[in-house]
Design an enzyme around this catalytic site. Structure first.
Site, short mmCIF file in Angstrom:
data_model
loop_
_atom_site.label_atom_id
_atom_site.label_comp_id
_atom_site.label_asym_id
_atom_site.label_seq_id
_atom_site.Cartn_x
_atom_site.Cartn_y
_atom_site.Cartn_z
CB THR A 178 -31.45 -41.05 61.32
OG1 THR A 178 -30.43 -41.13 62.59
CG2 THR A 178 -30.19 -39.33 61.03
CG ASN A 179 -33.74 -38.04 65.96
OD1 ASN A 179 -34.18 -37.65 65.04
ND2 ASN A 179 -34.77 -39.20 67.20
NE ARG A 180 -26.06 -32.07 66.23
CZ ARG A 180 -24.68 -30.62 66.25
NH1 ARG A 180 -26.24 -29.98 66.04
NH2 ARG A 180 -24.13 -30.64 67.18
#
Ligand code: C5P
Length: 225
Positions: free
Chosen positions: A29-31
């Site tokens: 995932t991405n932050r």
């Protein structure tokens, strides 16, 4: 009373991260907390727009009166966004879309001893914003750039590569603005070469500023200024 200057306008917002599954218990995932996109959706609705919010996984409350479409992966986000783009006059692409996804998703949990977990083969995700930028039509397209270095060079390169009207750039190395927190401090770069440095403010206030800018761009495009 909030002015209803977005009445009759349809605003499409993406927010949050995407989740690219490796197996039923693991993902890439991405932050992103989703706060910026949710603030834009809420502010647009309060000003009278019809708002659709396409959101990756977040813990945020759904803004009142906003149509929410929940998605997981970038591919799902693309499927939710593209069919809705035609009807939207203004699009804010605030989601932190993962650039890559695992080539295969294991249907069962991978096991440490049995499966090789040291390497995951990845493939590129579609760039939704770039696809939107290639669509014909007079809509206003706003992108976001979270950068750790070369903010201006990276933001202006994306602005032109993705054919945006406006890019909202923020320096994510700072702890007081940007990720997770309720405040942001951004620089705006416009397709016509204008730039604007905004002061630090709440994400909700910033949403208002961004809607002002997008509405002005919309009026320019449709010749109603
Ligand atoms: O990943 P990048 O920094 O290029 O993202 C900049 C903008 O592009 C953001 O507005 C993001 O929402 C959008 N984006 C997208 N689809 C991707 C990657 C990024 O729409 N696959």
């Amino acid at each position: 009373l909030t002015p209803q200057d977005l009445a009759g306008e349809t605003v499409l917002v993406t927010a949050g991260p995407t989740r690219e599954e490796i197996d039923p218990v693991r993902y890439i995932t991405n932050r992103s907390s989703g706060k910026m996109g949710y603030a834009i959706a809420r502010a647009a609705r309060l000003r009278g727009a019809r708002v659709t919010l396409v959101s990756g996984p977040t813990c945020l409350p759904v803004p009142r009166g906003v149509e929410l479409v929940r998605v997981g992966s970038a591919v799902e986000m693309r499927e939710a966004v593209l069919p809705r783009a035609d009807g939207a006059g203004i699009i804010f692409k605030a989601a932190a879309v993962a650039d890559y996804r695992p080539t295969v998703r294991a249907s069962q949990k991978l096991k440490k001893g049995k499966d090789d977990l040291s390497r995951i083969e990845l493939e590129r995700n579609p760039d939704i914003l770039a696809e939107l930028g290639r669509l014909p039509g007079g809509r206003v397209l706003v992108g976001f750039a979270a950068e750790t270095d070369e903010l201006e060079a990276n933001a202006t390169a994306k602005l032109s590569a993705k054919n945006l009207d406006l890019i909202v750039a923020n320096d994510v190395t700072r702890e007081d603005v940007g990720f997770d927190v309720d405040t942001n401090e951004v620089r705006l770069f416009f397709a016509d070469g204008r730039r604007l440095d905004l002061a630090k403010m709440s994400k909700f206030e910033l949403a208002g500023e961004l809607l002002d800018q997008a509405l002005a761009l919309k009026k320019q495009k449709t010749g109603t200024a």
